[in-house]
Write an enzyme that holds these catalytic residues in place. Structure first.
Site, short mmCIF file in Angstrom:
data_model
loop_
_atom_site.label_atom_id
_atom_site.label_comp_id
_atom_site.label_asym_id
_atom_site.label_seq_id
_atom_site.Cartn_x
_atom_site.Cartn_y
_atom_site.Cartn_z
N GLU A 270 0.85 -1.34 -0.14
CA GLU A 270 0.09 0.19 0.09
C GLU A 270 0.83 1.23 0.18
O GLU A 270 0.61 2.25 1.14
CB GLU A 270 -0.99 0.07 1.29
CG GLU A 270 -1.93 -1.23 1.24
CD GLU A 270 -2.90 -1.21 2.61
OE1 GLU A 270 -2.69 -0.35 3.29
OE2 GLU A 270 -3.75 -2.06 2.24
N GLU A 481 -5.94 -8.29 0.76
CA GLU A 481 -6.47 -7.99 2.12
C GLU A 481 -8.04 -7.60 1.92
O GLU A 481 -8.22 -6.83 1.31
CB GLU A 481 -5.79 -6.84 2.78
CG GLU A 481 -4.50 -7.05 3.43
CD GLU A 481 -3.83 -5.77 3.91
OE1 GLU A 481 -4.45 -5.00 4.79
OE2 GLU A 481 -2.47 -5.55 3.94
C1 GBH Z 1 -4.51 -2.01 5.59
O1 GBH Z 1 -4.61 -0.86 5.16
C2 GBH Z 1 -3.14 -2.37 6.13
O2 GBH Z 1 -2.07 -2.99 5.20
C3 GBH Z 1 -2.94 -3.28 7.44
O3 GBH Z 1 -1.52 -2.94 8.01
C4 GBH Z 1 -3.98 -2.74 8.45
O4 GBH Z 1 -3.94 -3.31 9.50
C5 GBH Z 1 -5.56 -2.76 7.81
O5 GBH Z 1 -5.55 -2.02 6.57
C6 GBH Z 1 -6.53 -2.53 8.53
O6 GBH Z 1 -6.63 -1.04 8.81
O7 GBH Z 1 -7.88 7.11 9.03
O8 GBH Z 1 -9.12 8.23 7.34
O9 GBH Z 1 -6.97 8.56 7.46
C7 GBH Z 1 -5.92 -0.58 4.46
C8 GBH Z 1 -5.96 1.03 3.94
C9 GBH Z 1 -5.58 3.08 4.57
C10 GBH Z 1 -7.46 2.20 5.48
C11 GBH Z 1 -5.51 4.25 5.37
C12 GBH Z 1 -7.16 3.31 6.47
C13 GBH Z 1 -6.58 5.69 6.97
C14 GBH Z 1 -7.84 6.08 6.48
N1 GBH Z 1 -5.88 1.82 4.96
N2 GBH Z 1 -6.68 4.40 5.89
S1 GBH Z 1 -8.11 7.75 7.83
#
Ligand code: GBH
Length: 578
Positions: A270, A481
């Site tokens: 990611e 995922e």
């Molecule tokens: C995954 O990312 C990760 O690869 C993993 O490590 C993690 O544990 C899993 O998701 C569950 O979260 O808070 O509005 O700024 C998923 C994509 C991108 C989702 C960043 C959350 C933050 C949004 N993630 N996003 S915000």
């Protein structure tokens, strides 16, 4: 041995930030730095041990009582009984009522892989064990107050570094066929560059061998956000093109060691997310002159170069390896059928998935709306670089948790693209989880700690079609995922209440049915990985947001299957082509 590893650091007038605590950063005590005026510099050489890095930048860490590798005990059959149909009327097999609704025209192809995923810093613990050097996340968790809302760390996490044999035995007993994990770069190279730590290589040898012993397909991610601290402090980590050679060398070491045993590889997890970590909190890491708003795009540029260089090394060792980037994002649903919203949707693709996917799958270069912005400050890729990047992804691997409704900014798109101080600049699109009636959400919410995540499984078939049609991956599409944070799960205090996770269970069943629909419509979906193998450190949300299909008692480090684990695996019992 490894703990005495030293690395001679040669710095010529550069600045190496030393943060002794959260409030009083100081510079240059560990190494010489330029302190004179008038641009004079001096060059010095210091020896820096792994222990020095820990002492100076992280401080003491916690350990757990189980601190040698544990042999697995047999998984008690009593822990493998699916939840009763009383709670789960659609649950099909064994002592359950027969599934009423099996759709005979659906199937997962025979070679479909279905498994679970985790990532090093989130599950391993044992952060100083066997020579591991610190990563940026050791600093973020230990030194930056409230960077993790609960101020928790990954010091112990799920103690997977010692309990991996049990962890693999458990998922094999559950009945999945794949385990996706990441390697900690700063275990293999405690400084991220230079000396290689044989103990760490031997550790992952055994993780991989244990998978193979249990007939589990191992899938390895080289980098899941844990940048070696030394690289962040020496040159700014992913902000500097020096990382390209360092990452490539790390990849070479790992590919060399495991390429005959591991078929599926992901270079980086990611990049939209970890490039979005920049700018990092000030005063803990090396300073940079790159404007905050541009930093993530310098990172992305270096990621594309580093990934593609690593890809070519892996393929040159063994051309049958499958090597890809793990993408993330969501399906982008236009809020209205206006032409402004249509443009907003395209901008949203361009600033997210297409940022990396267009270069990797289509052109070697950035998509249009993003490129318009990047051309104002980044040197464009050269012809050679575009050729190096294009075509370097074997499958379209997407961590597709949810979807978003996309709309133009209230001010209109032009007013945003022309105004650098517009809050939505430079992407200039807006998102919501609400349909245009401004009342109904896309689907049921996850935990309040993950406001980005609602169950939007209705949109999965359209999303899968979009991935295949847009990026045309030769190795198919994989959901690398997916999962949901069961709402308020951390508030539950008794095991019987914790292990019943109805929102997550329904999410997996509906999501897999959506994949079956897409398969029946001709989308080449090749595998799925549930996030996560068990509850773990949910980054800046701490341990209070749970994604596991297993619960982990963090006091005892015992693991327990949740209902969703059985629901997940049951879909393959029912639909996998025999
Ligand atoms: C995954 O990312 C990760 O690869 C993993 O490590 C993690 O544990 C899993 O998701 C569950 O979260 O808070 O509005 O700024 C998923 C994509 C991108 C989702 C960043 C959350 C933050 C949004 N993630 N996003 S915000």
């Amino acid at each position: 041995m490894a703990r005495n590893m030293v690395f001679a650091l040669l710095l010529a007038g550069s600045q190496f930030v030393v943060s002794q605590n959260a409030t009083a950063p100081s510079t240059g005590t560990a190494v010489a730095s330029s302190t004179t005026t008038g641009g004079a510099t001096f060059t010095t050489s210091v020896e820096l041990s792994v222990e020095d890095l820990w002492d100076q930048y992280v401080g003491p860490v916690s350990t757990f009582s189980i601190n040698t590798t544990v042999e697995p005990t047999p998984i008690p059959s009593s822990s493998l009984i699916p939840p009763p149909s009383l709670y789960y009327s659609p649950f099909p097999t064994g002592q359950q009522v027969p599934l009423q609704t099996k759709n005979e025209s659906w199937k997962f192809p025979k070679d479909f892989w279905y498994g679970v995923a985790g990532a090093a810093y989130q599950i391993e613990g044992a952060v100083k064990a066997e020579g591991r050097g610190p990563s940026t996340w050791d600093v973020l968790t230990h030194r930056v107050a409230n960077y993790v809302v609960t101020n928790e760390t990954g010091d112990v996490a799920d103690n997977n570094y010692y309990q991996y044999k049990e962890d693999i035995a458990r998922i094999a007993a559950l009945g999945v066929n794949t385990y996706s994990f990441s390697i900690s770069w700063s275990r293999i190279q405690p400084f991220g560059t230079g000396p290689v730590n044989e103990q760490a290589l031997a550790h992952y040898d055994d993780v991989i061998d244990t998978c193979l012993e249990y007939n589990i397909i191992p899938m390895v991610t080289l980098y899941h956000w844990d940048t070696p601290l030394f690289l962040q402090n020496s040159y700014g980590g992913w902000l500097d093109s020096k990382i390209v050679d360092d990452f490539t060398e790390y990849a070479r070491i790992v590919f060399n060691r495991y390429h005959s045993k591991v078929q599926y590889w992901f270079t980086v997890n990611e990049p939209i997310v970890f490039c979005g970590f920049y700018p990092l909190p000030k005063n803990y890491f090396k300073k940079t002159d790159i404007p905050d708003i541009q930093q993530k795009y310098y990172c992305g540029h270096n990621v594309l170069l580093a990934h593609s260089a690593a890809y070519h090394i892996g393929k040159s060792l063994n051309s049958s390896l499958s090597i890809s980037v793990k993408h993330n994002g969501g399906y982008k649903i236009p809020r209205t059928n206006s032409s402004e919203d249509a443009i907003a949707v395209q901008r949203a693709w361009d600033f997210n998935e297409a940022w990396f996917s267009d270069p990797l799958f289509l052109t070697g270069d950035y998509p249009k709306y993003l490129k318009e912005y990047l051309d104002t400050f980044l040197d464009p890729f050269t012809d050679e670089q575009r050729a190096q990047i294009n075509g370097t992804s074997d499958i379209y691997a997407h961590d597709a948790y949810t979807s978003d409704i996309i709309m133009a900014p209230d001010s209109g798109i032009d007013a945003c693209t022309k105004n650098e101080s517009h809050p939505l600049f430079p992407s200039c699109y807006n998102t919501t989880k609400l349909y245009a009636n401004d009342y109904w959400a896309l689907g049921p919410a996850g935990d309040p700690g993950t406001p980005w995540l609602v169950k939007a499984t209705d949109w999965v078939p359209a999303f899968l079609h979009y991935m295949q049609d847009t990026w045309k991956p030769r190795g198919g599409v994989a959901i690398t995922e997916f999962g949901i944070s069961e709402p308020f799960e951390a508030l539950k205090t008794s095991l019987p209440t914790i292990v019943i996770d109805p929102i997550r269970s329904k999410y997996y069943v509906d999501y897999l049915e959506a994949i079956l629909m897409a398969l029946s419509e001709g989308v080449d979906v090749v595998g799925t990985l549930a996030w996560s193998i068990y509850d773990n450190l949910e980054w800046s949300s701490g341990y209070g947001v749970k994604f596991g299909i297993q619960y982990v008692n963090l006091t005892t480090q015992e693991r327990f299957f949740k209902a969703s684990a059985f629901e997940y695996v049951n879909m393959f019992n029912v639909y996998l082509e025999k």
